[in-house]
Design a protein around this motif. Structure first.
Motif, PDB file in Angstrom:
ATOM      1  N   VAL A  32     105.404 -18.994 -31.449  1.00 13.69           N
ATOM      2  CA  VAL A  32     105.911 -18.259 -32.613  1.00 13.69           C
ATOM      3  C   VAL A  32     106.614 -16.980 -32.163  1.00 13.69           C
ATOM      4  CG1 VAL A  32     105.235 -16.953 -34.674  1.00 13.69           C
ATOM      5  CG2 VAL A  32     104.231 -19.210 -34.222  1.00 13.69           C
ATOM      6  N   LEU A  33     106.007 -16.261 -31.227  1.00 14.46           N
ATOM      7  CA  LEU A  33     106.567 -14.975 -30.795  1.00 14.46           C
ATOM      8  C   LEU A  33     107.864 -15.135 -30.010  1.00 14.46           C
ATOM      9  CD1 LEU A  33     103.292 -13.124 -29.761  1.00 14.46           C
ATOM     10  CD2 LEU A  33     104.613 -12.839 -31.859  1.00 14.46           C
ATOM     11  N   GLY A  35     109.980 -17.642 -30.550  1.00 14.65           N
ATOM     12  CA  GLY A  35     110.968 -18.293 -31.403  1.00 14.65           C
ATOM     13  C   GLY A  35     111.101 -19.791 -31.225  1.00 14.65           C
ATOM     14  N   TRP A  37     108.725 -22.055 -32.154  1.00 16.97           N
ATOM     15  CA  TRP A  37     107.675 -22.703 -32.933  1.00 16.97           C
ATOM     16  C   TRP A  37     108.157 -23.949 -33.688  1.00 16.97           C
ATOM     17  CZ3 TRP A  37     108.250 -22.661 -38.314  1.00 16.97           C
ATOM     18  CH2 TRP A  37     109.165 -21.736 -38.832  1.00 16.97           C
ATOM     19  N   ALA A  47     103.336 -19.808 -38.785  1.00 13.29           N
ATOM     20  CA  ALA A  47     104.232 -18.881 -38.095  1.00 13.29           C
ATOM     21  C   ALA A  47     104.282 -17.540 -38.820  1.00 13.29           C
ATOM     22  CB  ALA A  47     105.636 -19.481 -37.995  1.00 13.29           C
ATOM     23  N   GLU A  48     104.386 -17.587 -40.141  1.00 14.73           N
ATOM     24  CA  GLU A  48     104.435 -16.360 -40.933  1.00 14.73           C
ATOM     25  C   GLU A  48     103.130 -15.577 -40.792  1.00 14.73           C
ATOM     26  OE1 GLU A  48     105.070 -15.017 -45.598  1.00 14.73           O
ATOM     27  OE2 GLU A  48     105.642 -17.031 -44.947  1.00 14.73           O
ATOM     28  N   ILE A  50     101.054 -15.601 -38.220  1.00 14.97           N
ATOM     29  CA  ILE A  50     100.993 -15.008 -36.879  1.00 14.97           C
ATOM     30  C   ILE A  50     101.879 -13.770 -36.788  1.00 14.97           C
ATOM     31  CG2 ILE A  50     101.628 -15.401 -34.458  1.00 14.97           C
ATOM     32  CD1 ILE A  50     100.693 -18.337 -34.881  1.00 14.97           C
ATOM     33  N   LEU A  51     103.087 -13.853 -37.326  1.00 16.93           N
ATOM     34  CA  LEU A  51     104.001 -12.708 -37.294  1.00 16.93           C
ATOM     35  C   LEU A  51     103.440 -11.535 -38.086  1.00 16.93           C
ATOM     36  CD1 LEU A  51     107.430 -14.540 -37.661  1.00 16.93           C
ATOM     37  CD2 LEU A  51     106.535 -13.412 -35.615  1.00 16.93           C
ATOM     38  N   HIS A  52     102.811 -11.835 -39.216  1.00 19.15           N
ATOM     39  CA  HIS A  52     102.199 -10.774 -40.027  1.00 19.15           C
ATOM     40  C   HIS A  52     101.069 -10.105 -39.245  1.00 19.15           C
ATOM     41  CE1 HIS A  52     100.685  -8.650 -43.539  1.00 19.15           C
ATOM     42  NE2 HIS A  52      99.472  -9.094 -43.225  1.00 19.15           N
ATOM     43  N   ALA A  54     100.720 -10.026 -35.995  1.00 19.69           N
ATOM     44  CA  ALA A  54     101.292  -9.296 -34.852  1.00 19.69           C
ATOM     45  C   ALA A  54     101.777  -7.913 -35.282  1.00 19.69           C
ATOM     46  CB  ALA A  54     102.425 -10.099 -34.245  1.00 19.69           C
ATOM     47  N   ALA A  55     102.452  -7.857 -36.442  1.00 19.67           N
ATOM     48  CA  ALA A  55     102.945  -6.574 -36.945  1.00 19.67           C
ATOM     49  C   ALA A  55     101.775  -5.680 -37.332  1.00 19.67           C
ATOM     50  CB  ALA A  55     103.856  -6.809 -38.146  1.00 19.67           C
ATOM     51  N   SER A  60     103.183  -5.872 -29.216  1.00 16.94           N
ATOM     52  CA  SER A  60     104.543  -5.879 -28.676  1.00 16.94           C
ATOM     53  C   SER A  60     104.578  -6.795 -27.466  1.00 16.94           C
ATOM     54  CB  SER A  60     104.990  -4.473 -28.267  1.00 16.94           C
ATOM     55  OG  SER A  60     104.149  -3.939 -27.275  1.00 16.94           O
TER      56      SER A  60
END
Length: 331
Positions: A32-33, A35, A37, A47-48, A50-52, A54-55, A60
């Protein structure tokens, strides 16, 4: 329930922490990180999530580790001397657009015409495995080129030339000669050249073109007609104040940065002057000033065309391409 480790200690969040929080595998988080995925058939919902996370966790990516896992970094660097005029701003913008269109990630850093900062910037970019470095207006381009070549990284000089890497520059001599010709056609008598550093290739070539236009008309040009006082507006003001004597028929100004100082000095000391100004640089707002009769625009689009053509061509290091300038004169 205890808070995640990333919130209760100083250590950095890892993909394993994110995997635990998301209830999935570390490899899924990595996909996912970076790109990929969709190729792994990971759901958009996961994916959404995981990104949430991570933020939320302030995660980083370790860029150096990530680059080492890939065959190519896709990073292209540009060393920039200043951001203080339209010319360098246009170069940076065009560079970013073209790099991204090629799937490259552009990294730009400003080094304030400091040769040590320029070299440090090149070294940092190489450490991140930049594939190409464009040294724009560098004060010591050969030092950068030699280092890049030893590291196996391609480099190109832009704006100021060097001897150890191919260079793309403006036709400073021709542009200067054409501007001085136009001004001499409007006003007889010698002009005054102000701005720049005589040790810089660009300033030296512009002075040569300035002198050539006077020589064509048989005008004897004294050394006092050249005030190569640096680029800063304040230096131009001081140089004009120290010069004394009557104003010349026209002022040939070496950049829009210098032009700021020239205009301030004229408005303060000679507001009724009929002296005309020509500038080797282009700014549409400055072109509206009543005493600015012509400006030389450097063709940034064509210069960047040449830079990216050379990136694909692996040219001779001694190659120098001079791009014609555009004379913008008031009708």
């Amino acid at each position: 329930m205890s808070e995640p480790a990333s919130r209760t200690s100083a250590r950095r969040t890892t993909i394993y922490d994110l995997a635990a929080l998301a209830g999935t595998s570390a490899s899924a988080v990595s996909a996912v990180l970076n790109g990929t995925w969709k190729k792994r058939r990971i759901s958009a919902r996961l994916a959404e999530k995981i990104l949430h996370l991570a933020a939320e966790q302030g995660y980083s990516v370790n860029l150096q580790a990530s680059v080492l896992r890939r065959e190519k970094s896709n990073i292209i660097g540009m060393i920039m001397p200043k951001y203080d005029n339209r010319y360098f701003g246009a170069i940076a913008e065009e560079f970013e657009i073209r790099a991204r269109a090629r799937g490259l990630f552009p990294v730009i850093t400003c080094t304030r015409r400091d040769p040590d900062l320029e070299f440090e910037a090149a070294r940092e970019m190489v450490s991140y495995q930049a594939e190409h470095i464009v040294a724009t207006g560098a004060t010591d381009p050969d030092r950068i080129a030699d280092f890049c070549r030893a590291a196996g990284v391609a480099s190109i000089n832009l704006d100021l030339p060097g001897a150890a890497a191919p260079s793309v520059v403006s036709d400073n001599f021709g542009g200067s000669r054409d501007l001085a010709r136009l001004m001499l056609n409007r006003r007889r008598g010698p002009l005054l050249f102000i701005g720049g550093r005589p040790t810089d290739h660009n300033t030296a070539e512009r002075i040569r073109g300035f002198r050539a236009a006077h020589a064509e008309r048989g005008i004897d040009l004294p050394e006092s007609a050249i005030l190569a006082c640096g680029y800063a507006a304040e230096k131009a003001e001081r140089a004009l104040a120290a010069r004394g004597g009557p104003l010349p028929a026209g002022l040939f100004v070496n950049s829009t940065i210098t032009l700021e100082g020239v205009v301030r000095w004229l408005r303060r000391t000679a507001p009724d002057s009929t002296t005309e100004i020509g500038a080797f640089d282009w700014d549409p707002f400055a072109a509206l000033l009543s005493d600015v009769v012509a400006m030389v625009e450097q063709d940034v689009t064509r210069m960047l065309d040449e830079v990216f053509r050379l990136i694909d061509a692996a040219p001779d290091p001694a190659l120098r391409i001079e791009v014609p300038t555009i004379l913008r004169a008031r009708p």
